[in-house]
Structure formats: structure tokens, C-alpha cells
Enzyme design. Structure first.
Site, PDB file in Angstrom:
ATOM      1  CD  GLU A  73      -2.902   1.160   2.347  1.00  0.00           C
ATOM      2  OE1 GLU A  73      -3.056   0.122   3.007  1.00  0.00           O
ATOM      3  OE2 GLU A  73      -3.497   2.226   2.587  1.00  0.00           O
ATOM      4  CE  LYS A 252      -6.079  -0.904   5.514  1.00  0.00           C
ATOM      5  NZ  LYS A 252      -5.111  -0.090   4.741  1.00  0.00           N
ATOM      6  CG  ASP A 268       0.737 -16.733  11.722  1.00  0.00           C
ATOM      7  OD1 ASP A 268      -0.071 -16.000  11.128  1.00  0.00           O
ATOM      8  OD2 ASP A 268       0.510 -17.917  11.978  1.00  0.00           O
ATOM      9  CG  HIS A 365      -3.866   7.960   1.214  1.00  0.00           C
ATOM     10  ND1 HIS A 365      -4.748   7.090   0.644  1.00  0.00           N
ATOM     11  CD2 HIS A 365      -3.172   7.257   2.124  1.00  0.00           C
ATOM     12  CE1 HIS A 365      -4.597   5.913   1.198  1.00  0.00           C
ATOM     13  NE2 HIS A 365      -3.651   5.973   2.090  1.00  0.00           N
TER      14      HIS A 365
HETATM   15  P1  NDP Z   1       8.617 -23.751  15.593  1.00  0.00           P
HETATM   16  O1  NDP Z   1       7.764 -24.944  15.422  1.00  0.00           O
HETATM   17  O2  NDP Z   1       9.645 -23.482  14.536  1.00  0.00           O
HETATM   18  O3  NDP Z   1       9.272 -23.846  17.050  1.00  0.00           O
HETATM   19  C1  NDP Z   1      10.246 -22.968  17.529  1.00  0.00           C
HETATM   20  C2  NDP Z   1      11.623 -23.524  17.221  1.00  0.00           C
HETATM   21  O4  NDP Z   1      12.610 -22.598  17.612  1.00  0.00           O
HETATM   22  C3  NDP Z   1      11.866 -24.826  17.978  1.00  0.00           C
HETATM   23  O5  NDP Z   1      12.383 -25.756  17.080  1.00  0.00           O
HETATM   24  C4  NDP Z   1      12.911 -24.416  19.001  1.00  0.00           C
HETATM   25  O6  NDP Z   1      13.840 -25.428  19.243  1.00  0.00           O
HETATM   26  C5  NDP Z   1      13.626 -23.295  18.294  1.00  0.00           C
HETATM   27  N1  NDP Z   1      14.348 -22.421  19.227  1.00  0.00           N
HETATM   28  C6  NDP Z   1      15.686 -22.183  19.180  1.00  0.00           C
HETATM   29  N2  NDP Z   1      16.024 -21.319  20.130  1.00  0.00           N
HETATM   30  C7  NDP Z   1      14.917 -21.003  20.816  1.00  0.00           C
HETATM   31  C8  NDP Z   1      14.644 -20.141  21.907  1.00  0.00           C
HETATM   32  N3  NDP Z   1      15.607 -19.432  22.500  1.00  0.00           N
HETATM   33  N4  NDP Z   1      13.398 -20.044  22.348  1.00  0.00           N
HETATM   34  C9  NDP Z   1      12.396 -20.731  21.755  1.00  0.00           C
HETATM   35  N5  NDP Z   1      12.580 -21.578  20.714  1.00  0.00           N
HETATM   36  C10 NDP Z   1      13.824 -21.707  20.227  1.00  0.00           C
HETATM   37  O7  NDP Z   1       7.763 -22.434  15.655  1.00  0.00           O
HETATM   38  P2  NDP Z   1       6.701 -21.989  16.709  1.00  0.00           P
HETATM   39  O8  NDP Z   1       6.376 -23.051  17.697  1.00  0.00           O
HETATM   40  O9  NDP Z   1       7.174 -20.683  17.226  1.00  0.00           O
HETATM   41  O10 NDP Z   1       5.410 -21.810  15.832  1.00  0.00           O
HETATM   42  C11 NDP Z   1       5.321 -20.738  14.915  1.00  0.00           C
HETATM   43  C12 NDP Z   1       4.769 -21.246  13.607  1.00  0.00           C
HETATM   44  O11 NDP Z   1       3.552 -21.950  13.820  1.00  0.00           O
HETATM   45  C13 NDP Z   1       4.458 -20.146  12.660  1.00  0.00           C
HETATM   46  O12 NDP Z   1       4.937 -20.530  11.389  1.00  0.00           O
HETATM   47  C14 NDP Z   1       2.933 -20.115  12.654  1.00  0.00           C
HETATM   48  O13 NDP Z   1       2.472 -19.628  11.413  1.00  0.00           O
HETATM   49  C15 NDP Z   1       2.580 -21.548  12.847  1.00  0.00           C
HETATM   50  N6  NDP Z   1       1.276 -21.894  13.402  1.00  0.00           N
HETATM   51  C16 NDP Z   1       0.397 -20.976  13.897  1.00  0.00           C
HETATM   52  C17 NDP Z   1      -0.819 -21.353  14.424  1.00  0.00           C
HETATM   53  C18 NDP Z   1      -1.713 -20.323  15.004  1.00  0.00           C
HETATM   54  O14 NDP Z   1      -1.313 -19.192  15.171  1.00  0.00           O
HETATM   55  N7  NDP Z   1      -2.954 -20.650  15.356  1.00  0.00           N
HETATM   56  C19 NDP Z   1      -1.212 -22.770  14.453  1.00  0.00           C
HETATM   57  C20 NDP Z   1      -0.191 -23.654  13.969  1.00  0.00           C
HETATM   58  C21 NDP Z   1       1.001 -23.224  13.453  1.00  0.00           C
HETATM   59  P3  NDP Z   1      13.491 -26.718  20.150  1.00  0.00           P
HETATM   60  O15 NDP Z   1      12.676 -27.607  19.279  1.00  0.00           O
HETATM   61  O16 NDP Z   1      14.822 -27.242  20.484  1.00  0.00           O
HETATM   62  O17 NDP Z   1      12.721 -26.238  21.346  1.00  0.00           O
END
Ligand code: NDP
Length: 412
Positions: A73, A252, A268, A365
Site C-alpha cells: 500500500e 486498520k 504470522d 495519500h
Molecule cells: P517452531 O515450530 O519453529 O518452534 C520454535 C523452534 O525454535 C523450535 O524448534 C525451538 O527449538 C527453536 N528455538 C531455538 N532457540 C529457541 C529459543 N531461544 N526459544 C524458543 N525456541 C527456540 O515455531 P513456533 O512453535 O514458534 O510456531 C510458529 C509457527 O507456527 C508459525 O509458522 C505459525 O504460522 C505456525 N502456526 C500458527 C498457528 C496459530 O497461530 N494458530 C497454528 C499452527 C502453526 P526446540 O525444538 O529445540 O525447542
């Protein structure tokens, strides 16, 4: 073969054979191919590019940030930059994370609320152990499932709320894993029918607040009294406290800034938008996210929004441009990123309200929209500035006028 079973080239060939795509349109799909992006989603055909710009030098907690913003935008980044300029005249924003936890829900019906509450009270340490065992690395780094509450939703519907510290991640997947593990155990306890387990995007335990105090002269504009502008900003804002139609539009504008940074940081934006709008209606009336007030000399602005963003996880570590954007942002924690995003929302709002109560939104705008108009009627990159100048001289700048002017330019 089903579409999802095809490789990328087979998908393109199928689209070419079954749709009206021209050869040059098909070439767009090839030009924007990304091997990384192909791994990220299903049925991949191409990558969709959006413009990215920088909001330079916004001061938050006495630090100066360069903020990448992704938006299609016109005028969003100009307005945010203008808001930041005014905010910096007041010494910048102060921002704080009110809290930072995600909520996972175990949802039960045909439930006896008292029995569920007793189960949680009596077995909380064990439930926490089960949850953390499902994703041990989060507990090991100091996060994980911290405490559990119950909410009676009426008519036998109950939510068991799992409060989970997801550290540097947004944590959706982590929360879902922990919630499903706890739900599996609750299922065995005969307190009701466990229907599902999932995170809530209404992240009321991941709130961030940004505030600003501006001397009236910060909002000064030629042809207007600065004090009058400040008072009218407060008045404009009061409409949004009373009227959802106006509040939606004001919000918005705030989301113009918030979403652009959320996208640039690889977070996200659907999750953030859903949470913010639900938060805006938390007392039953949809209201503005930013509030403005003033005293005799100073205009005060404040925004509080749920902002469960991450600096790791999801697509953040996968997309090279997102990683470069994190370098630009130079934030050290997810909480700090949340502060920057909320601050940009406030800057965006200040700029919009000041424009609305002075020269009107279209004055600034439309100048920027004219560029889009020129492109939309087919002007080339070299023709755009000439056509924009001609459109500025017209009493009405619409598509028909733009087309006519472009034809005249080409004929000459
Ligand atoms: P991930 O599944 O990628 O989990 C976070 C990753 O970061 C883990 O693998 C974790 O490692 C790693 N990590 C490394 N360092 C750190 C730290 N210091 N602190 C925390 N984690 C660390 O992502 P999220 O669980 O954050 O989920 C986000 C994603 O989920 C987005 O893509 C979103 O779009 C999607 N999503 C959203 C939904 C919703 O909003 N309703 C539903 C389902 C999915 P380790 O495994 O070792 O802990």
C-alpha cells in the site's frame, strides 16, 4: 496424477495447458521460483513478491531502530516515517512488555467444572510435568508450561488454559504439542468429553505497551495551530472509543504499520491480526487500539496490544531475507521485537489522525496513490513520473484521465 503429487515443473505445465496464462505470464512463475519457498508450502508454483521499505530512525527506549516494512500500500511507510519524526521530537517512545506467555487450551464439554478445577488444583505439578515432557527443550531453556487455570464457559463447556513460556519463539507448534499431551492425560480422568487441544491466538498474556508524550509543537503543521491539532487528535480518537465503524478504520491504519513489520520479520500476521482485533473487542465493544489524551502542553498516546511474535521458529530461520531483516532490526529478544512493532503501530496512528484532522487523508495519500494509478494504466517506469506530474495538475485523477493522459503523452 494429483496436483499435489506433481513436481514444480509438472504443476506449471498443467497450469499452462488448462488455463489462459500467456507465455509471458508463465515466465513470471519461473522468474520468481525459489527452492527454499518450494519446501515451505504445499502445491508450490511460485513466490509472490511484495515491496519492502524502511522506516528509518524511530526512537524507542532511547534506541534508534531501522525498521523493515513489507506492504503493497502506497503511503504506509511515508506515514509511519512522519509519525516517527513527530515522536522523536518528544524524545521517542517508551515501550514495555506487560507479560510474555502463550495460552494453550484443552477444551472439554459435558464437563463438571468443579471436577475439572479440582483435577487441575490437585494434579497441577503432574500436568506440568506431562506438558513439559512433550517438548523438553523449552523447559530446559527456562520456558515451557508454567501454570494452569480453568474457565467455565457455561452449559458444561470448560477451557483448561495452559500458560506456556515460549521464550524467543512465537510458539504455536510448541504450545500445540504441550496442549495435546496434557489433553491426552485429562481424557483418562473422566471429567468430561475432551474435544480438542490448541493454542489460543487471543494472546492476552503477551501484551506490549508503547507510550509517547509529545509537546504540542511536535504535531505542528503550516496553516494550523499546534494545540488545536493536538486537541482534534484526541477528539478524533474519542469517536473510535464510541463507534466500532470508526474504530475499525482507525485500527486498520494501526495494522498498516503492525502487519508490515510482522511480515518483514517473518512472523504470522494472521495470528497477530486475529489476536489484536479480538483484544480490541475484549469488553464486548470493538474499540481503538491507541488512545490519545492531552493536558495544557502535551499530547499523550498509548497503545497496548497482544504481540506474540518470535525471533526464532516458523519461517524466520528459513527465509534469507527475513534473517537480513532481523539484522536490520537488531533486536535482542522477542519482547524487544514486540515493542518495536507496537511502536510502529502508534507512529502510524499519530500520522493518520494528524492528517485526518488537518488537511484530510487524501491530500498526502493521493499524491502517492497517483504512482499506483500511473502503473495501473500501463505507464512504463520512465513514463510514471511524467504522468504523475500531469495527473497532479488535473482536477480529478481517475483511471480514465490517467489513460487519456498516457495516450496523449505517447502520441507526442
Ligand atoms: P517452531 O515450530 O519453529 O518452534 C520454535 C523452534 O525454535 C523450535 O524448534 C525451538 O527449538 C527453536 N528455538 C531455538 N532457540 C529457541 C529459543 N531461544 N526459544 C524458543 N525456541 C527456540 O515455531 P513456533 O512453535 O514458534 O510456531 C510458529 C509457527 O507456527 C508459525 O509458522 C505459525 O504460522 C505456525 N502456526 C500458527 C498457528 C496459530 O497461530 N494458530 C497454528 C499452527 C502453526 P526446540 O525444538 O529445540 O525447542
Amino acid at each position: 496424477m494429483k496436483f499435489h503429487q506433481m513436481d514444480w515443473q509438472q504443476r506449471l505445465a498443467t497450469l499452462a495447458a488448462t488455463t489462459k496464462l500467456t507465455a509471458s505470464e508463465q515466465a513470471l512463475f519461473t522468474t520468481n521460483y525459489s527452492a527454499i519457498n518450494e519446501q515451505m508450502i504445499e502445491n508450490y508454483v511460485t513466490s509472490f513478491p511484495l515491496p519492502e521499505g524502511i522506516l528509518p530512525n524511530i526512537v524507542i527506549n532511547e534506541r534508534t531502530y531501522q525498521v523493515p516494512m513489507v506492504t503493497e500500500e502506497p503511503s504506509v511507510i511515508a506515514a509511519a516515517s512522519n509519525g516517527a519524526r513527530m515522536i522523536n521530537m518528544g524524545g521517542g517512545l517508551t515501550a514495555t512488555n506487560v507479560s510474555r506467555e502463550m495460552i494453550g487450551q484443552v477444551l472439554i464439554n459435558e464437563a463438571d467444572f468443579a471436577a475439572v478445577t479440582t483435577l487441575v488444583a490437585e494434579q497441577a505439578p503432574y500436568l506440568i510435568e506431562i506438558g513439559n515432557a512433550a517438548h523438553p527443550s523449552m523447559a530446559q531453556r527456562g520456558g515451557g508450561l508454567k501454570h494452569i487455570a480453568t474457565r467455565d464457559l457455561g452449559d458444561g463447556f470448560v477451557s483448561v488454559d495452559l500458560h506456556i513460556d515460549t521464550q524467543a519463539a512465537m510458539g504455536a507448534n510448541v504450545v500445540n504439542t504441550i496442549s495435546e499431551a496434557v489433553a491426552s492425560y485429562i481424557k483418562t480422568q473422566q471429567v468430561g468429553n475432551v474435544v480438542m487441544a490448541i493454542l489460543s491466538n487471543l494472546a492476552t498474556t503477551s501484551l506490549v505497551t508503547a507510550k509517547v508524550a509529545l509537546p504540542f509543537k511536535a504535531v505542528a503543521k503550516a496553516g494550523f495551530e499546534a494545540a488545536d491539532i493536538a486537541q482534534r487528535i484526541v477528539l478524533a480518537n474519542q469517536f473510535s472509543q464510541r463507534d466500532a465503524y470508526r474504530a475499525t478504520t482507525e485500527n486498520k491504519g494501526v495494522m498498516n504499520g503492525i502487519d508490515a513489520v510482522v511480515m518483514a520479520s517473518g512472523n504470522d500476521w494472521r495470528a497477530i491480526s486475529a489476536g489484536i482485533h479480538a483484544y480490541a473487542a475484549r469488553d464486548g465493544q470493538y474499540r481503538n487500539l491507541v488512545t490519545w489524551s492531552h493536558d495544557a502542553t502535551t499530547l499523550y498516546g498509548e497503545i497496548t496490544v497482544p504481540m506474540p511474535v518470535g525471533v526464532v521458529g516458523g519461517s524466520i530461520g528459513i527465509v534469507p531475507l527475513v534473517q537480513a531483516n532481523h539484522k536490520l532490526l537488531a533486536v535482542e529478544s522477542a519482547g524487544e521485537l514486540a515493542q518495536v512493532i507496537a511502536a510502529v503501530g502508534l507512529a502510524q496512528n499519530l500520522s493518520a489522525l494528524r492528517a485526518l484532522v488537518t488537511s484530510g487523508i487524501q491530500a498526502g495519500h493521493m499524491q502517492l496513490q497517483l504512482k499506483s494509478l500511473a502503473l495501473a494504466v500501463g505507464a512504463t517506469i520512465t513514463e510514471v513520473p511524467i504522468l504523475v506530474t500531469r495527473l497532479q495538475q488535473m482536477p480529478h485523477a481517475d483511471m480514465q484521465t490517467a489513460r487519456q493522459l498516457l495516450t496523449e503523452m505517447r502520441e507526442k
